[in-house]
Structures are given as C-alpha cells and as structure tokens.
Motif scaffolding. Sequence first.
Motif, mmCIF file in Angstrom:
data_model
loop_
_atom_site.group_PDB
_atom_site.id
_atom_site.type_symbol
_atom_site.label_atom_id
_atom_site.label_comp_id
_atom_site.label_asym_id
_atom_site.label_seq_id
_atom_site.Cartn_x
_atom_site.Cartn_y
_atom_site.Cartn_z
ATOM 1 N N TYR A 30 -76.490 6.795 30.482
ATOM 2 C CA TYR A 30 -75.778 6.820 29.200
ATOM 3 C C TYR A 30 -76.576 6.042 28.147
ATOM 4 O O TYR A 30 -76.807 6.537 27.040
ATOM 5 C CB TYR A 30 -74.381 6.216 29.371
ATOM 6 N N ASN A 31 -77.021 4.843 28.491
ATOM 7 C CA ASN A 31 -77.747 4.004 27.536
ATOM 8 C C ASN A 31 -79.105 4.601 27.173
ATOM 9 O O ASN A 31 -79.517 4.552 26.005
ATOM 10 C CB ASN A 31 -77.914 2.582 28.072
ATOM 11 N N ARG A 32 -79.815 5.167 28.143
ATOM 12 C CA ARG A 32 -81.114 5.777 27.855
ATOM 13 C C ARG A 32 -80.948 7.003 26.950
ATOM 14 O O ARG A 32 -81.728 7.210 26.020
ATOM 15 C CB ARG A 32 -81.820 6.187 29.148
ATOM 16 N N MET A 33 -79.948 7.821 27.247
ATOM 17 C CA MET A 33 -79.726 9.005 26.414
ATOM 18 C C MET A 33 -79.259 8.592 25.018
ATOM 19 O O MET A 33 -79.644 9.221 24.026
ATOM 20 C CB MET A 33 -78.717 9.946 27.077
ATOM 21 N N LEU A 34 -78.450 7.555 24.936
ATOM 22 C CA LEU A 34 -78.007 7.053 23.626
ATOM 23 C C LEU A 34 -79.194 6.533 22.828
ATOM 24 O O LEU A 34 -79.311 6.816 21.627
ATOM 25 C CB LEU A 34 -76.947 5.962 23.796
ATOM 26 N N ALA A 35 -80.087 5.798 23.451
ATOM 27 C CA ALA A 35 -81.277 5.294 22.761
ATOM 28 C C ALA A 35 -82.115 6.457 22.236
ATOM 29 O O ALA A 35 -82.599 6.419 21.092
ATOM 30 C CB ALA A 35 -82.096 4.409 23.702
ATOM 31 N N ASN A 36 -82.273 7.503 23.045
ATOM 32 C CA ASN A 36 -83.011 8.692 22.629
ATOM 33 C C ASN A 36 -82.337 9.354 21.424
ATOM 34 O O ASN A 36 -82.990 9.696 20.439
ATOM 35 C CB ASN A 36 -83.115 9.658 23.804
ATOM 36 N N ARG A 37 -81.034 9.513 21.496
ATOM 37 C CA ARG A 37 -80.299 10.142 20.394
ATOM 38 C C ARG A 37 -80.339 9.286 19.133
ATOM 39 O O ARG A 37 -80.445 9.814 18.034
ATOM 40 C CB ARG A 37 -78.851 10.405 20.803
ATOM 41 N N LYS A 38 -80.233 7.970 19.300
ATOM 42 C CA LYS A 38 -80.298 7.068 18.144
ATOM 43 C C LYS A 38 -81.637 7.192 17.434
ATOM 44 O O LYS A 38 -81.702 7.236 16.204
ATOM 45 C CB LYS A 38 -80.108 5.617 18.604
ATOM 46 N N GLU A 39 -82.696 7.230 18.224
ATOM 47 C CA GLU A 39 -84.045 7.357 17.668
ATOM 48 C C GLU A 39 -84.177 8.666 16.883
ATOM 49 O O GLU A 39 -84.669 8.680 15.750
ATOM 50 C CB GLU A 39 -85.054 7.318 18.815
ATOM 51 N N ILE A 40 -83.706 9.765 17.461
ATOM 52 C CA ILE A 40 -83.771 11.065 16.791
ATOM 53 C C ILE A 40 -82.876 11.058 15.552
ATOM 54 O O ILE A 40 -83.266 11.563 14.496
ATOM 55 C CB ILE A 40 -83.394 12.197 17.765
ATOM 56 N N TYR A 41 -81.703 10.472 15.663
ATOM 57 C CA TYR A 41 -80.775 10.418 14.517
ATOM 58 C C TYR A 41 -81.404 9.649 13.358
ATOM 59 O O TYR A 41 -81.317 10.084 12.203
ATOM 60 C CB TYR A 41 -79.458 9.765 14.944
ATOM 61 N N ASN A 83 -69.919 12.625 28.373
ATOM 62 C CA ASN A 83 -69.197 11.561 27.667
ATOM 63 C C ASN A 83 -69.938 11.156 26.396
ATOM 64 O O ASN A 83 -69.320 10.899 25.358
ATOM 65 C CB ASN A 83 -69.006 10.342 28.568
ATOM 66 N N LEU A 84 -71.254 11.097 26.465
ATOM 67 C CA LEU A 84 -72.053 10.757 25.285
ATOM 68 C C LEU A 84 -71.944 11.861 24.231
ATOM 69 O O LEU A 84 -71.797 11.578 23.038
ATOM 70 C CB LEU A 84 -73.517 10.520 25.663
ATOM 71 N N GLN A 85 -71.987 13.110 24.654
ATOM 72 C CA GLN A 85 -71.833 14.217 23.709
ATOM 73 C C GLN A 85 -70.472 14.155 23.021
ATOM 74 O O GLN A 85 -70.371 14.385 21.816
ATOM 75 C CB GLN A 85 -71.991 15.554 24.425
ATOM 76 N N ALA A 86 -69.426 13.818 23.759
ATOM 77 C CA ALA A 86 -68.092 13.695 23.170
ATOM 78 C C ALA A 86 -68.055 12.542 22.167
ATOM 79 O O ALA A 86 -67.452 12.673 21.093
ATOM 80 C CB ALA A 86 -67.049 13.481 24.265
ATOM 81 N N ALA A 87 -68.706 11.442 22.487
ATOM 82 C CA ALA A 87 -68.752 10.304 21.565
ATOM 83 C C ALA A 87 -69.465 10.686 20.268
ATOM 84 O O ALA A 87 -69.038 10.299 19.174
ATOM 85 C CB ALA A 87 -69.451 9.111 22.231
ATOM 86 N N TYR A 88 -70.535 11.451 20.388
ATOM 87 C CA TYR A 88 -71.253 11.923 19.196
ATOM 88 C C TYR A 88 -70.405 12.882 18.375
ATOM 89 O O TYR A 88 -70.366 12.797 17.149
ATOM 90 C CB TYR A 88 -72.574 12.595 19.591
ATOM 91 N N ARG A 89 -69.724 13.824 19.047
ATOM 92 C CA ARG A 89 -68.848 14.752 18.326
ATOM 93 C C ARG A 89 -67.781 13.987 17.561
ATOM 94 O O ARG A 89 -67.491 14.279 16.407
ATOM 95 C CB ARG A 89 -68.186 15.728 19.306
ATOM 96 N N ASN A 90 -67.187 12.995 18.213
ATOM 97 C CA ASN A 90 -66.151 12.195 17.557
ATOM 98 C C ASN A 90 -66.716 11.457 16.351
ATOM 99 O O ASN A 90 -66.066 11.359 15.312
ATOM 100 C CB ASN A 90 -65.531 11.198 18.536
#
Length: 146
Positions: A30-41, A83-90
């Motif tokens: 979860y944390n690694r994917m979040l870090a990746n998404r944060k960087e892209i965002y 769960n991470l995708q749902a958090a992003y959608r929210n």
Amino acid sequence: MNKAFKYRIDPSVEQESLINKTFGCVRFIYNRMLANRKEIYEQCKDDKESLKQQRYLLPADFKKEFKWLKEVDSLALVNAQLNLQAAYRNFFRDKSVGFPQFKSKHRDKLSYTTNNQGGTIRLIDNKTLRLPKLKDVRIKLHRSLP
C-alpha cells in the motif's frame, strides 16, 4: 443475498507468524504504491489527461524486487491495491476527504482482506477454517453479520 460471519481464529505459532508477515506486506505494498502515485500526481497534477494515462505500479511489479512478497496471500496484496484505488477515487470525488495517507505499523489497524477463489476459503467443520497460505486454522464463531 450474501451472509457474513465473523470468526475468532486460534492460529498456531507458524500461522501467526505468516499472518503478521501478511499485515506487513499489505502495508508495504500500500505504501509503495501510494508513493508511486504521489510522485506521478505531483508531476502531472496540472494535466488531468496525462494523469489518467499514467501506468501505476502493481503488487506484481514489486514481487520481482522483493521476493519475500511471494510468501503471503497474493489476493491480500491485490486488495491493498483496490483499497488504495478507492482512497484515490474518494479524494478526487471530494477533496475534503483528504489525500490518501501512508499506513503506519503502530497507528493503523492490523488487518487484511482476502478473496475466496475456487474454494480457497472454506469451513471444514465447526472448529476449522481453511484459509489461503495458512492451511487449516482453528476457529470459534464470533458473531453472524446481517
């Protein structure tokens, strides 16, 4: 209609160790994917079209580098991704929800979700439940959920 049950499990020492590994691996993914998404965002937040076209890292992408991720239930890792995708959608639906946060070993609840695929989860008798990677674990019915 689906019916849910909550069970208390009584794992062996070996099973408890694997459950704790799974908690850690789910949090790690979860944390690694979040870090990746944060960087892209951060790179694409001003260009929504570019943001939509980005390829985000998936749990399988991490298994090549971190071999120990193969020891735990792969569906638990995929559910961390969901769960991470749902958090992003929210977050994108309602900014007041806030940007997804990293999971902490000490602050967050230790849990993971798995799926029943092809009978991988089944009640063997009233005292034994079969779970992925854990084999048979002793249980007690905690309560029935509506």
